[in-house]
Design a protein around this motif. Structure first.
Motif, mmCIF file in Angstrom:
data_model
loop_
_atom_site.group_PDB
_atom_site.id
_atom_site.type_symbol
_atom_site.label_atom_id
_atom_site.label_comp_id
_atom_site.label_asym_id
_atom_site.label_seq_id
_atom_site.Cartn_x
_atom_site.Cartn_y
_atom_site.Cartn_z
ATOM 1 N N ASP A 1 -63.059 -16.084 9.487
ATOM 2 C CA ASP A 1 -62.016 -16.050 8.557
ATOM 3 C C ASP A 1 -60.782 -15.443 9.260
ATOM 4 O OD1 ASP A 1 -60.330 -17.082 6.312
ATOM 5 O OD2 ASP A 1 -61.661 -16.027 4.746
ATOM 6 N N ARG A 2 -60.004 -15.943 9.877
ATOM 7 C CA ARG A 2 -58.849 -14.915 10.564
ATOM 8 C C ARG A 2 -57.783 -14.709 9.558
ATOM 9 N NH1 ARG A 2 -54.478 -17.548 11.561
ATOM 10 N NH2 ARG A 2 -54.325 -19.587 12.035
ATOM 11 N N PRO A 3 -57.189 -13.768 9.936
ATOM 12 C CA PRO A 3 -56.107 -13.433 8.836
ATOM 13 C C PRO A 3 -54.729 -14.400 9.068
ATOM 14 C CG PRO A 3 -56.175 -11.633 10.737
ATOM 15 C CD PRO A 3 -57.496 -12.466 10.725
ATOM 16 N N THR A 4 -54.080 -14.569 7.995
ATOM 17 C CA THR A 4 -52.911 -15.411 7.922
ATOM 18 C C THR A 4 -51.768 -14.687 8.288
ATOM 19 O OG1 THR A 4 -52.583 -15.413 5.793
ATOM 20 C CG2 THR A 4 -54.055 -16.966 6.682
ATOM 21 N N ALA A 5 -51.639 -13.483 8.058
ATOM 22 C CA ALA A 5 -50.784 -12.527 8.317
ATOM 23 C C ALA A 5 -50.992 -11.240 8.807
ATOM 24 C CB ALA A 5 -50.030 -12.389 7.106
ATOM 25 N N LEU A 6 -50.231 -10.628 9.632
ATOM 26 C CA LEU A 6 -50.562 -9.333 10.268
ATOM 27 C C LEU A 6 -49.530 -8.339 10.120
ATOM 28 C CD1 LEU A 6 -53.296 -9.448 11.705
ATOM 29 C CD2 LEU A 6 -51.915 -9.921 13.980
ATOM 30 N N LEU A 7 -49.874 -7.291 9.512
ATOM 31 C CA LEU A 7 -48.913 -6.088 9.729
ATOM 32 C C LEU A 7 -49.331 -5.137 11.051
ATOM 33 C CD1 LEU A 7 -48.377 -7.033 6.846
ATOM 34 C CD2 LEU A 7 -48.351 -4.514 6.072
ATOM 35 N N VAL A 8 -48.326 -4.627 11.714
ATOM 36 C CA VAL A 8 -48.573 -3.893 12.803
ATOM 37 C C VAL A 8 -47.971 -2.393 12.599
ATOM 38 C CG1 VAL A 8 -48.727 -3.654 15.321
ATOM 39 C CG2 VAL A 8 -48.775 -6.147 14.173
ATOM 40 N N LEU B 1 -46.102 -12.296 11.245
ATOM 41 C CA LEU B 1 -46.070 -10.839 11.909
ATOM 42 C C LEU B 1 -45.231 -9.894 11.554
ATOM 43 C CD1 LEU B 1 -47.627 -9.393 14.325
ATOM 44 C CD2 LEU B 1 -46.009 -10.281 15.487
ATOM 45 N N PHE B 2 -45.718 -8.736 11.362
ATOM 46 C CA PHE B 2 -44.600 -7.738 10.752
ATOM 47 C C PHE B 2 -44.703 -6.379 11.698
ATOM 48 C CE2 PHE B 2 -45.485 -10.312 7.239
ATOM 49 C CZ PHE B 2 -44.134 -10.433 6.679
ATOM 50 N N GLY B 3 -43.917 -5.865 12.036
ATOM 51 C CA GLY B 3 -43.693 -4.557 12.938
ATOM 52 C C GLY B 3 -42.871 -3.571 11.901
ATOM 53 N N TYR B 4 -42.714 -2.397 12.482
ATOM 54 C CA TYR B 4 -41.888 -1.449 11.875
ATOM 55 C C TYR B 4 -41.021 -0.674 13.028
ATOM 56 C CZ TYR B 4 -44.871 -1.467 7.982
ATOM 57 O OH TYR B 4 -45.807 -1.969 6.795
ATOM 58 N N ASP B 5 -39.952 -0.124 12.569
ATOM 59 C CA ASP B 5 -39.014 0.563 13.603
ATOM 60 C C ASP B 5 -37.824 -0.066 14.006
ATOM 61 O OD1 ASP B 5 -40.871 2.736 13.792
ATOM 62 O OD2 ASP B 5 -41.627 2.368 15.765
ATOM 63 N N ASP B 6 -37.750 -1.299 14.314
ATOM 64 C CA ASP B 6 -36.732 -2.140 14.690
ATOM 65 C C ASP B 6 -36.214 -1.479 16.119
ATOM 66 O OD1 ASP B 6 -34.777 -3.994 14.521
ATOM 67 O OD2 ASP B 6 -33.327 -2.646 13.678
ATOM 68 N N ILE B 7 -37.223 -1.540 16.988
ATOM 69 C CA ILE B 7 -36.654 -1.231 18.320
ATOM 70 C C ILE B 7 -35.577 -2.235 18.798
ATOM 71 C CG2 ILE B 7 -38.833 0.264 18.545
ATOM 72 C CD1 ILE B 7 -39.976 -1.816 20.428
ATOM 73 N N PRO B 8 -34.793 -1.846 19.621
ATOM 74 C CA PRO B 8 -33.857 -2.820 20.230
ATOM 75 C C PRO B 8 -34.413 -4.179 20.771
ATOM 76 C CG PRO B 8 -33.469 -0.500 21.166
ATOM 77 C CD PRO B 8 -34.773 -0.756 20.325
ATOM 78 N N LEU B 9 -35.634 -3.841 21.248
ATOM 79 C CA LEU B 9 -36.349 -4.961 21.891
ATOM 80 C C LEU B 9 -36.501 -5.968 20.923
ATOM 81 C CD1 LEU B 9 -37.437 -5.028 24.712
ATOM 82 C CD2 LEU B 9 -39.638 -5.027 23.769
#
Lengths: 390, 390
Positions: free
Chosen positions: A249-256, A282-290
């Motif tokens: 039952d795979r995730p439908t959202a991912l926090l990284v 999909l979610f990340g943190y830091d907001d790197i320029p890339l």
DNA sequence: TTGTAGGCGTTATCAT
DNA sequence: ATGATAACGCCTACAA
């Protein structure tokens, strides 16, 4: 070829070494008067010989090396390099140089690197968390530095890293995480994964605990399967994501836990022939320029920010990809002190209401309520440095 | 709290300062014999007081600061970060510290930064190209440093940057570019674009000129429209790529001067609803760690390398995306000198046949045929440093 | 085997 | 207004 010394200049100009010192240091303006004629003669001699003061001797004599140590983990995370670049630029503005050290968790002599740095009579130290600081020897080195009353600032979000009583600049992603989770749960996401890729034990607890609490508040079970602990590299998060996506039952959202690892996750999602945001959020943190150049965009800024581009494209199941900007505004600021003149008051770019002027602002940010006595003026500047890029 | 000095240790141990010096510097092994009993007493005193030698005084006395200056452009390119990290790690291995300076082309005081660094009596200098070196003042500073016989190594591929006679580590992408072009032309590509995003005039000429020559050898016109000059940021290449894609007869393949800019290009291609490699081929250089996590993969290694994953999936029009690994093996090596013991012989990782042991290896890499006389042992080490990460 | 003394290039404190 | 002199902490002949 031997470099000209102060004495050489003095000889050529027909004055004493003291006079040369006064002239080159421009002390003439205030206290010690130097006749314009002498001044010019000295200056001419300086130019002719190409004399430059020896900063080693200056350091020995004056006590200050005009140098700030910077220790960062050597992992390939652009976030840390942004920090380093920012620190260097700010330091340069106030006439300081940066002595750079990177510490890799693997290298056995990391403690020595740390110790070495401390022997160089740096005027201040900025460091980013690494488990190495937990070792006996590192603790001792740190204690030594503190004993010398050297201003030390840690850019770290986790108190358990160090038992010592040092100033910190703390970014807290807790609120941002709560916000994301609320949003996702509102959108009826029920299987939300968390890629917990860390170099240091307990790093990023703020995100993980907020994730857990959100689920619990919604009366959802915290499924340990959905929390993928892994290392701090893109490859680690890539593999961890693959594992999560293989769940029945795979995730439908991912926090990284950060943007670098989010890149690895994105790749894994793509390799599984899933699409963001259609199949998974999909979610990340830091907001790197890339982040904003990824396909799809790992876009930028906080959820509630007016210029959050991604949120305009919401669908029921997905919130597109979001990278949470460094959560400086949510850092716990204990006390506001108006900018003191001369101690590097400066605005944090993008957050005009937040300025750094004094050590007390961030002192003991997350620990006790009263700031420790710390009067070294450089501390303020260093906290400014650290904060400017955190 | 005042730090203990050598004299304090001497007093506590009941010996002279000289003895303390001998003991802490371990000179006892070779020349000056110290009785074991005295040794232990001194060591005990050292431990009790927490004495550490003052590196400022050591520097003044010995002449060496054990410090290497590193100047990098402050642009947001992971490639330079990798360099910095590599240099730092290697330096640390041989007991040197890195004094980091970044120079932004915009900042007006860049020259001063450069000059400042040179006053700090660094033992050596590694620098990456920036137009700032072309200024009068910078030239003078460099000349001063050379006059001091300080080993200087430039990590730069372009001779026009500096008129001075310094050692360089040169990466040459010429052969790699010829290889790509041959391949593309064989695949019947006729409209091949070039994203020429540079921070410094004439940077990356090796790639551009090889691109031109390849077209000419194939009797194809070099269409200036297809050469998009732009700045060195991802945003620049993003915009430049958009422009190229809007051409009436848009390119079917794109060479981008480095991987960072290739990321921007990839984003632009995606925003135009084109796919790589189906609709357009894309090439970058440097093989930054990120490259293989892009979607699609900006994959790695040289075209003819056995582990070139992409080339196995060739179609007529496209070669997938390829990032050419740093072209160290094609750098012009004038003279091979077997590793000299003690002067940091080391293998370049991944290229076991190529080792660095002496300044002469890369001296005047692209300029004259005879290496200049340069005997400072540190030069070899620094070239090693620089080369290890170039 | 250990101690003495001079000097590295500055800056700061006194005199002059 | 300028000059002599004493530290700063360490290393290293050379003397004992």
């Amino acid at each position: 070829m031997k470099l000209p010394t102060q004495a050489d200049v003095a000889r050529l100009a027909g004055v004493s070494r003291a006079t040369v010192s006064y002239v080159v240091n421009d002390q003439a303006g205030g206290q010690i008067p130097i006749s314009e004629e002498t001044r010019q003669r000295v200056l001419a001699a300086v130019a002719e010989l190409g004399y430059v003061p020896d900063s080693r001797a200056q350091a020995l004599r004056s006590g200050s090396t005009k140098t700030i140590g910077l220790i960062i983990p050597d992992i390939q995370n652009p976030h840390f390099w942004e920090m380093a670049a920012g620190v260097e630029q700010e330091a340069s503005k106030i006439g300081y140089h940066i002595l750079l050290s990177s510490i890799s968790p693997k290298s056995r002599d990391a403690e020595d690197v740390f110790e070495n740095l401390s022997y160089r009579r740096i005027d201040g130290l900025i460091m980013v968390p690494s488990f190495i600081y937990q070792s006996q020897k590192a603790q001792k080195t740190l204690a030594d530095l503190l004993r010398q009353r050297i201003p030390i600032v840690g850019m770290m979000s986790n108190l358990s890293q160090i038992n010592l009583d040092i100033d910190r600049v703390v970014s807290d992603y807790r609120d941002a995480t709560l916000e994301i989770m609320t949003h996702l749960l509102d959108l009826q996401h029920r299987r939300i994964g968390f890629i917990y890729g860390i170099a240091v034990p307990n790093l990023g607890e703020d995100r993980l605990s907020a994730y857990r609490e959100s689920l619990q508040s919604a009366n959802l079970r915290v499924d340990p399967e959905l929390i993928a602990s892994c290392g701090p590299t893109m490859e680690d998060s890539y593999q961890a994501t693959l594992r999560l996506l293989q769940l029945p039952d795979r995730p439908t959202a991912l926090l990284v836990i950060n943007d670098l690892l989010a890149v690895g996750a994105l790749r894994a999602i793509s390799d599984r022939n899933l699409r963001v945001p259609h199949d998974i959020s999909l979610f990340g943190y830091d907001d790197i320029p890339l982040a904003q150049y990824m396909v799809p965009r790992l876009s930028t800024t906080r959820l509630t920010s007016p210029n959050c581009r991604a949120s305009s494209a919401l669908s029921l199941r997905s919130l597109s990809t979001i990278s949470i900007a460094t959560a400086l505004p949510t850092a716990r600021v204990r006390r506001w002190v108006p900018p003191a003149p001369g101690i590097m008051p400066r605005l944090i770019s993008g957050w005009p209401n937040l300025a750094v002027s004094d050590a007390t602002i961030m002192s003991h940010a997350m620990a006790s309520s009263q700031p420790p006595p710390r009067h070294h003026p450089l501390t303020a500047a260093i906290i400014g440095l650290a904060m400017a890029v955190s």
